[in-house]
Scaffold this active site. Sequence first.
Site, PDB file in Angstrom:
ATOM      1  N   PHE A 124       0.850  -1.186   0.000  1.00 32.27           N
ATOM      2  CA  PHE A 124       0.000   0.000   0.000  1.00 32.27           C
ATOM      3  C   PHE A 124       0.885   1.234   0.000  1.00 32.27           C
ATOM      4  CE2 PHE A 124      -4.495   1.179   1.256  1.00 32.27           C
ATOM      5  CZ  PHE A 124      -5.100   0.234   0.466  1.00 32.27           C
ATOM      6  N   HIS A 239      -8.477  11.545  -0.757  1.00 29.66           N
ATOM      7  CA  HIS A 239      -7.992  10.290  -1.323  1.00 29.66           C
ATOM      8  C   HIS A 239      -7.790  10.517  -2.813  1.00 29.66           C
ATOM      9  CE1 HIS A 239      -7.771   6.109  -2.527  1.00 29.66           C
ATOM     10  NE2 HIS A 239      -7.814   5.726  -1.269  1.00 29.66           N
ATOM     11  N   LEU A 253     -15.211   5.764  -3.422  1.00 30.62           N
ATOM     12  CA  LEU A 253     -13.818   5.360  -3.315  1.00 30.62           C
ATOM     13  C   LEU A 253     -13.399   4.251  -4.285  1.00 30.62           C
ATOM     14  CD1 LEU A 253     -11.377   6.015  -1.540  1.00 30.62           C
ATOM     15  CD2 LEU A 253     -12.012   4.085  -0.112  1.00 30.62           C
ATOM     16  N   ARG A 312      -0.795   9.455   0.060  1.00 27.80           N
ATOM     17  CA  ARG A 312      -2.018   9.950  -0.572  1.00 27.80           C
ATOM     18  C   ARG A 312      -1.968  11.449  -0.878  1.00 27.80           C
ATOM     19  NH1 ARG A 312      -6.535   6.501   2.893  1.00 27.80           N
ATOM     20  NH2 ARG A 312      -6.178   4.568   1.727  1.00 27.80           N
ATOM     21  N   HIS A 378     -11.850  12.309   1.993  1.00 26.24           N
ATOM     22  CA  HIS A 378     -11.926  10.941   2.494  1.00 26.24           C
ATOM     23  C   HIS A 378     -11.832  10.842   4.006  1.00 26.24           C
ATOM     24  CE1 HIS A 378     -11.558   6.645   2.304  1.00 26.24           C
ATOM     25  NE2 HIS A 378     -10.324   6.620   2.767  1.00 26.24           N
ATOM     26  N   ARG A 413      -2.619  10.655   6.676  1.00 25.91           N
ATOM     27  CA  ARG A 413      -2.729   9.261   7.100  1.00 25.91           C
ATOM     28  C   ARG A 413      -2.297   8.326   5.979  1.00 25.91           C
ATOM     29  NH1 ARG A 413      -6.391   5.278   6.371  1.00 25.91           N
ATOM     30  NH2 ARG A 413      -8.108   6.539   5.591  1.00 25.91           N
TER      31      ARG A 413
END
Lengths: 615, 248
Positions: A124, A239, A253, A312, A378, A413
Amino acid sequence: MLNVSEIQTIDHDVLVVGAGGAGLRAAIECSARKLSTGVVSKSLLGKAHTVMAEGGMAAAMGNVDQRDNWKVHFRDTMRGGKFLNDWRMAELHAKHAPARVHELEEWGAVFDRTKEGLISQRNFGGHRYPRLAHVGDRTGLELIRTLQDHGVHSGISFHMECTGLEILKDGDRVAGLLGYWRETGRFVIFRCKAVILATGGGGKAWPVTSNSWEYTGDGTAMAYNAGAELMDLEFTQFHPTGMVWPLSVRGILVTEGVRGDGGVLKNNKGERFMFNYISERFAPETAATVEEADRWLKGDKTARRPPELLTRDEVARAITAEVKAGRGSPHGGVFLDIASRLPADVIKKKLPSMYHQFIELAEVDITKEPMEVGPTLHYFMGGIKVDADSQMSSVPGLFGAGECTAGMHGANRLGGNSLSDLVVFGKLAGEGAANYIEKLGTPPKVPDAHVTSAVRAATDILNRESGANPYLLHEKLQETMAKGVGIVRVKEELEQAIAEIEAHKKEAETLKAPGASQYNPGWHEALAMRSLLVTSEAVARCALMREESRGAHTRLDHPGESKEWVNFNCVVTRGPDGAMRVEKRPRPPGPAGLVAIANAKIEDLESGAVGADAK
Amino acid sequence: MATTRTFRIWRGDARGGGFEQFEIQVDEGMVVLDVLHRIQAQQANDLALRWNCKAGKCGSCSMEINGKPKLACMTRMNSFAESETITVQPLKTFPVMKDLVTDVSWNYAQNKRIPKFQPRPRDPDGAYRMYQEDVDRVQEFRKCIECYLCQDVCHVLRDRHGREQNTFVGPRFLIRLASLEMHPLDTADRIPAVRDEFGSGMCNITKCCTEVCPEHIHITDNGIIPLKERVVDRFYDPIAMLMRKIFG
């Protein structure tokens, strides 16, 4: 005349507000400590926003790459958060996450497996190693269902379709919560010794968002009105990949898992543009060429990560820049291509709900064509300021967990750090509340006067002859936030947005909901607007104060991170006159051991030259 | 292309109600839920309905659209003819609360009746080992978003008897039972309860539930039938019965 004694009362030791991952985990902990525990949720049980989380849950278990450990996870989290994270929270999170994942498995969760039969982990953005425990692309559903099915056997009382309105206090301490049942519109007083807020963020203030109707910042606003400090509200995560077409699904999303599994971002010239947006901080650990990125994807451990997996904030800004430069897709996004990267059957297996979502909502077959994607609001990194270990706010007896709190994620985040945040800090909040109650002397009493005024303020919306339409006010607020408090910000626009919010607040005092109080969405919307206006104002005012660009907060008039601002948080409180105050407050310095790990070169951390003695 | 469409929406509560007609502008790409929201914002502020994720992941916006149980968020307007009137009403199996919202608490009560997951001990190194091919089936069942469309369409539950007597938990909870029974770590035996308390015998495999499942779970073939087989093996297998007689 309202008689408070006629309002229904329910007694608990602890009341948890919110039934997503954090709320459920907190409730399970309280119940395990033999406390009478109630959970209030706006929706039915199992429908909370956690259910929409897709990609996975970050925990340094090292099942796929054994080089992973809590220190690397901690370092990734701090770097992703641009060093504004609460040091202790980031440490606790990285250390506790693996145990929380194992616990979910013990409660029945069925994660995808490695060939050896262990919990599989996927790549990720911002995570150095494959770290996300996952179930296809529906990890949130697995998490919430597991906690729900475990929770219903734990003696917890669930109060579904019930909305919190105000925290009730006895002097300085929490004494309960006033809420109303959505079905009947009747009020209810929960008398309790501690309240744990787990209410998520306030993304519904923006028109393009991945958030559902529930995300109106209720807990953050209730805490603020009860005198608690809020922090870091300027950090709102966009996001990078939301759907952009058709308009009615704009914002929904598209999981980062698409990029984790090899998906690439392209502009309308077919270029993998992310190679042009690699910042200095990440350059040493990011692939310089397409060839290197592809080798990494095939498992070559000497190759570096593709730039599509940058954090992000960086990817969202890059997409915005491409669109602005005229290299966007037909509907104002860019292309996300997985079709040319993986065989159709693998895509359907790894990303089943993405396949489903695009076929059903956009008539796009993602195994054959690229998706059109663009940034969508997001996540709130900011929220209620809480103590890292106990999760207690500045109001005694008022706790928070999950997205409604601040600190863990700093300025940005990392994907996958939210689901782990929920269960790590949900458990800690439950422990914190239980410890607080243990030491509590005389139980608090609910003051009648507060109940009377709160009920009147809520029912005025139904009773007035005429007034503004709550849905239209919501639309106006969304326009304000999109225009003035978007992905890139500038002083004059923020000031304009604040002026507009002040006008919206005046209008909110005149809202009218036609119809009776029984299951009346117009009334619910009007009540939610009061919360949304608090969180929106806090975001705008913090964004105006922070004169730098860091993580998810980008100021065109103050480009780049400032050396000074990393040492400050924006802290929001309600002044005695009711007006919102924002304070630039110095941050305590991080412990030397953690600072060394966060700043270490990855080679030094892995060789043990740095952080070897940290346990 | 925007067009004006006709919606008939059931409005009322437990005491009764009827259909109300709305003319509303519909834009390209909209789903039924978008149209309901537009009606709510412009013409009927107090129109009650449930929704959350708007992406088919939470199972909140279950209703009957032109007589079929569906998720409003996944029902595209271009699946209807342009002149077609769209009729929207609440789930028929559960009591109406208001407008399109029904009281589904019966389902939560059923879930609570199911004995919880009871895992075997961990391996000596602290891990649980399960192989992907052994959990594929369980994962299929765990895709369930609890929209209760299967419960709504099930005729055993529709005729109220199964619900009122609590003799049949319905397809959603049979597949939950199946997911526990087939879970590689679980040690509990729920097969007697599957027959006696949860009513596996009352399902006569018409597969209506499978047809309406928005997650495309093979509820009957992969969940209910294997459960029925386990019940049969346990209680009606002649050789096993004989063995039990001899060895007790």
